[in-house]
Motif scaffolding. Sequence first.
Motif, PDB file in Angstrom:
ATOM      1  N   SER A   1      14.012  62.720   3.149  1.00 21.26           N
ATOM      2  CA  SER A   1      14.740  61.525   2.724  1.00 21.26           C
ATOM      3  C   SER A   1      13.848  60.738   1.784  1.00 21.26           C
ATOM      4  O   SER A   1      12.620  60.817   1.860  1.00 21.26           O
ATOM      5  CB  SER A   1      15.121  60.659   3.929  1.00 21.26           C
ATOM      6  N   ILE A   2      14.483  59.977   0.875  1.00 23.59           N
ATOM      7  CA  ILE A   2      13.741  59.030   0.048  1.00 23.59           C
ATOM      8  C   ILE A   2      13.843  57.680   0.765  1.00 23.59           C
ATOM      9  O   ILE A   2      14.735  56.875   0.494  1.00 23.59           O
ATOM     10  CB  ILE A   2      14.330  58.958  -1.371  1.00 23.59           C
ATOM     11  N   ASN A   3      12.983  57.474   1.730  1.00 20.00           N
ATOM     12  CA  ASN A   3      13.102  56.317   2.629  1.00 20.00           C
ATOM     13  C   ASN A   3      12.099  55.232   2.239  1.00 20.00           C
ATOM     14  O   ASN A   3      10.892  55.380   2.449  1.00 20.00           O
ATOM     15  CB  ASN A   3      12.864  56.744   4.080  1.00 20.00           C
ATOM     16  N   SER A   4      12.614  54.148   1.698  1.00 18.43           N
ATOM     17  CA  SER A   4      11.757  53.037   1.272  1.00 18.43           C
ATOM     18  C   SER A   4      11.668  51.929   2.313  1.00 18.43           C
ATOM     19  O   SER A   4      11.029  50.908   2.071  1.00 18.43           O
ATOM     20  CB  SER A   4      12.292  52.452  -0.037  1.00 18.43           C
TER      21      SER A   4
ATOM     22  N   GLY B   1      18.966  52.521  12.026  1.00 25.66           N
ATOM     23  CA  GLY B   1      18.726  53.674  11.186  1.00 25.66           C
ATOM     24  C   GLY B   1      19.597  54.848  11.579  1.00 25.66           C
ATOM     25  O   GLY B   1      20.334  54.799  12.571  1.00 25.66           O
ATOM     26  N   ILE B   2      19.502  55.919  10.789  1.00 22.25           N
ATOM     27  CA  ILE B   2      20.332  57.095  11.016  1.00 22.25           C
ATOM     28  C   ILE B   2      19.497  58.358  10.875  1.00 22.25           C
ATOM     29  O   ILE B   2      18.662  58.468   9.970  1.00 22.25           O
ATOM     30  CB  ILE B   2      21.539  57.116  10.043  1.00 22.25           C
ATOM     31  N   ILE B   3      19.721  59.293  11.812  1.00 26.36           N
ATOM     32  CA  ILE B   3      19.116  60.625  11.763  1.00 26.36           C
ATOM     33  C   ILE B   3      20.259  61.616  11.595  1.00 26.36           C
ATOM     34  O   ILE B   3      21.236  61.569  12.341  1.00 26.36           O
ATOM     35  CB  ILE B   3      18.344  60.949  13.056  1.00 26.36           C
TER      36      ILE B   3
ATOM     37  N   LEU C   1      19.621  52.228   4.472  1.00 31.28           N
ATOM     38  CA  LEU C   1      18.900  51.827   5.678  1.00 31.28           C
ATOM     39  C   LEU C   1      17.925  52.944   6.019  1.00 31.28           C
ATOM     40  O   LEU C   1      17.993  54.027   5.431  1.00 31.28           O
ATOM     41  CB  LEU C   1      19.869  51.575   6.830  1.00 31.28           C
ATOM     42  N   PRO C   2      16.998  52.750   6.955  1.00 30.56           N
ATOM     43  CA  PRO C   2      16.088  53.837   7.321  1.00 30.56           C
ATOM     44  C   PRO C   2      16.867  55.090   7.713  1.00 30.56           C
ATOM     45  O   PRO C   2      17.785  55.027   8.531  1.00 30.56           O
ATOM     46  CB  PRO C   2      15.316  53.254   8.505  1.00 30.56           C
ATOM     47  N   ALA C   3      16.492  56.224   7.124  1.00 26.36           N
ATOM     48  CA  ALA C   3      17.266  57.449   7.337  1.00 26.36           C
ATOM     49  C   ALA C   3      16.385  58.658   7.125  1.00 26.36           C
ATOM     50  O   ALA C   3      15.409  58.623   6.358  1.00 26.36           O
ATOM     51  CB  ALA C   3      18.455  57.502   6.375  1.00 26.36           C
ATOM     52  N   THR C   4      16.733  59.742   7.798  1.00 23.47           N
ATOM     53  CA  THR C   4      16.072  61.012   7.552  1.00 23.47           C
ATOM     54  C   THR C   4      17.009  62.141   7.948  1.00 23.47           C
ATOM     55  O   THR C   4      17.940  61.967   8.745  1.00 23.47           O
ATOM     56  CB  THR C   4      14.737  61.103   8.323  1.00 23.47           C
ATOM     57  N   LEU C   5      16.771  63.304   7.350  1.00 26.51           N
ATOM     58  CA  LEU C   5      17.591  64.494   7.584  1.00 26.51           C
ATOM     59  C   LEU C   5      16.684  65.569   8.174  1.00 26.51           C
ATOM     60  O   LEU C   5      15.694  65.969   7.549  1.00 26.51           O
ATOM     61  CB  LEU C   5      18.207  64.967   6.266  1.00 26.51           C
ATOM     62  N   ILE C   6      17.006  66.037   9.375  1.00 27.85           N
ATOM     63  CA  ILE C   6      16.151  66.992  10.079  1.00 27.85           C
ATOM     64  C   ILE C   6      16.844  68.348  10.181  1.00 27.85           C
ATOM     65  O   ILE C   6      18.049  68.478   9.925  1.00 27.85           O
ATOM     66  CB  ILE C   6      15.771  66.466  11.478  1.00 27.85           C
ATOM     67  N   SER C   7      16.093  69.345  10.587  1.00 23.01           N
ATOM     68  CA  SER C   7      16.629  70.698  10.711  1.00 23.01           C
ATOM     69  C   SER C   7      17.463  70.833  11.985  1.00 23.01           C
ATOM     70  O   SER C   7      17.312  70.046  12.926  1.00 23.01           O
ATOM     71  CB  SER C   7      15.477  71.706  10.746  1.00 23.01           C
ATOM     72  N   PRO C   8      18.330  71.851  12.053  1.00 25.07           N
ATOM     73  CA  PRO C   8      19.092  72.093  13.299  1.00 25.07           C
ATOM     74  C   PRO C   8      18.183  72.318  14.509  1.00 25.07           C
ATOM     75  O   PRO C   8      18.505  71.864  15.617  1.00 25.07           O
ATOM     76  CB  PRO C   8      19.909  73.338  12.964  1.00 25.07           C
TER      77      PRO C   8
END
Length: 773
Positions: free
Chosen positions: A345-348, A412-414, A431-438
């Motif tokens: 994610s481009i999380n600032s 935030g969101i995952i 908002l704070p966010a990230t994308l994770i693997s299955p």
Amino acid sequence: MANIRMFLVLYPLLLAALVLNCRGDERKLHVVYMGDRPQGDLSLASTHHSMLRSVLESGSSAEESLVYSYDRSFNGFAAKLTKQEAASISEMEGVVSIIPNRMLKLHTTRSWDFMGFSKDKLGAGQEGDVIIGFIDTGVWPEHPSFNDTGFGPPPAKWKGQCQTKNFTCNNKLIGARYYNSDNDYDDTDIHSPRDTEGHGTHTASTAAGVELPGTSFLGLAEGVARGGVPNARIAVYKVCWDSGCGLADILKAFDDAIGDGVDVISVSLGSFWPSDYFDDPIAIGSFHAMKNGILTSNSAGNSGPEPVTVTNFAPWTMTVAASTIDRKFAANLALGNGQILTGISINSFDLNGTSYPLMWGGDAVNYTMGSSSDYTRYCEADAMNLDMLVGKIVLCEGLQDGSAILLSNGIGIIMMDPTVGIPDYAFSYPLPATLISPDDFRKVMEYIRSTKYPEATILLGETWKDAMAPTVVSFSSRGPSPVSPDILKPDIAAPGVDILAGWSPLAPPSIYYKDSRSLYFNVISGTSMACPHASATAAYVKAAHPDWSPAAIKSAIMTTAYIMDPKRHKDLEFAYGSGHINPAAALDPGLVFDASATDYINFLCKQGYNTTTLRLVTGDNSTCANTTPGRGWDLNYPSFSLYVEDGQQIMGTFTRTVTNVGAANSTYTASIDVPPLISVAIEPSTLTFSAVGETQSFTVKVTGPPISQQPITSGAITWRDGTHAVRSPLVVYNYIPGAPYTLDSEDSNSMPEKKRVLNGLYKDHRSGIVRHS
């Protein structure tokens, strides 16, 4: 009573028929394309008015119907017509095609240095005479990337204008026009060349923005931002609005850009579906640009990794795929049990390491709405009990823009995408966010279920070194060409992933369209971002070689490209074309494969266009005689593509001519690198030159056994003189795994059915036009 029942049954049908009939009489915008501009001082607008007056019904005037006359660089007009009126005009002498207006959509600090194209490689101000025209969303004129300090007046060849309504040009940004043929404006649109989308500012600054130290995206990816040719001039042609990019407007922008005197045209947009060359506004406009010595660089599209999805495939344009650079954006997830999981994610947003309650979206069920966890697990706002999200970080089993959590005062969101896993590009969120693997998603679920009070925090984003770069990104559209399988598309790959460049302060900086933050720089991805890298490279070569043709410039860029790793790309050249762009090497290619309008006309003859149509398009006495439709092996293209019908033997002979642009006295020897399936013979295999500008021809004969269900196999032919390596890829194929469509032959009166050679890789050629980002 029976009559009443009959009336009740028939009335809706009669009403529907009446509505449809009325719709058939409704005037809608159509483009009437009439080919090249006739010689002489003619008033084409008068001709267009006369044509309209002869068919208009209901007392409408030609003045009311006509929207544009295309009269500066080619011939045609855009007018509001009924279906019947359009049909009547299509039968008139001189009409090549009539196309209903449709909407197309819009398909850095690090990227230039990553390619080895540092600032010291630039010429001594010679790029200042080169003008790049951007057909896009306009620009933000006050952006520091377009500061004109140190610039002299525009080149004398410039014939353009600056539409100064809410806009100001300068000696860097020398021209600006805007077009909206439907007069369809959204509340956020500004009636001027001013950019409210961000896209046009991003592409223009990527190609030609001035040097700006200390730029970043809210502290991320900080460095010196500059365009590839920071001394070049910029002219913008705004055709894209919130509703899309009108076909009629795109053609008018080409007409003006050619007439204004630009040297390179950059087009980061395209159709959803392929069209015949003279039903496609970008193919039409770029053809006339080519005739006037202007190269058009355009994006390949963002419909990958599926095959046969490349949308800009005319051979007279340079089609650009998107590749990664050696920078990756990461935003890690820290769970309350001490686990640190990698996320993209481009999380600032900095949560300062503070942990917050963590919940699975599937537990936020809105029972009042009759929902269940089967829906809320994806974090769809309408299915969720939004009150439960307050103050929490939410785990979602799908991709979201984050708005539901943001508007519910969540933290935030995952996210997890089960179909892709970890993507090879990143988004920014509101908002704070990230994308994770299955796999990591399962770890988070296990943690949530194992503790009474699960908690987590999303760490501030950071940039990582990507040692695998460059690779073609998953979304980049793949070849082969859906219309001309003998032309390898895309042509080249260029950086198009996580590119930092200028932005409009009125445009949202994240994927949430109501994100109210205002920024002058943003990080986005798309073949839209790759295209201006190639446009800048073309401008760089043009500045050094102002007399080179568009084909020669494109050849120089293609034959000097970095070789990409085939082990990382199952679709090989259908992903990256000739390879990864190498701007510094393109200045001195040694040999070029040149081509003129005549060469492309001969190619079109072999594609099935008839003499009558081509004479209208070219404005000369072109003829199609003794040609067999279907093969384009003799077009002097810098790459080789051989499509073999299923079960047939590999067999094809290509004729090519190279022009010496290196040392006057030089000898080049061919080397062949192909897999055992293919046999290649080159005659002659040595080319000797005694002067700059001298040409030599050779043939390439490709043979092999009968093949069936054979996906792409490829090699290369390279000419070397001890200094230069002039490399051309060669591909052979007859089967495209996963190709989703077949191409039929309706809707054209200028090309026979044989025009669509490739056993059909497109059935539906509807054509919306998209921004490629």
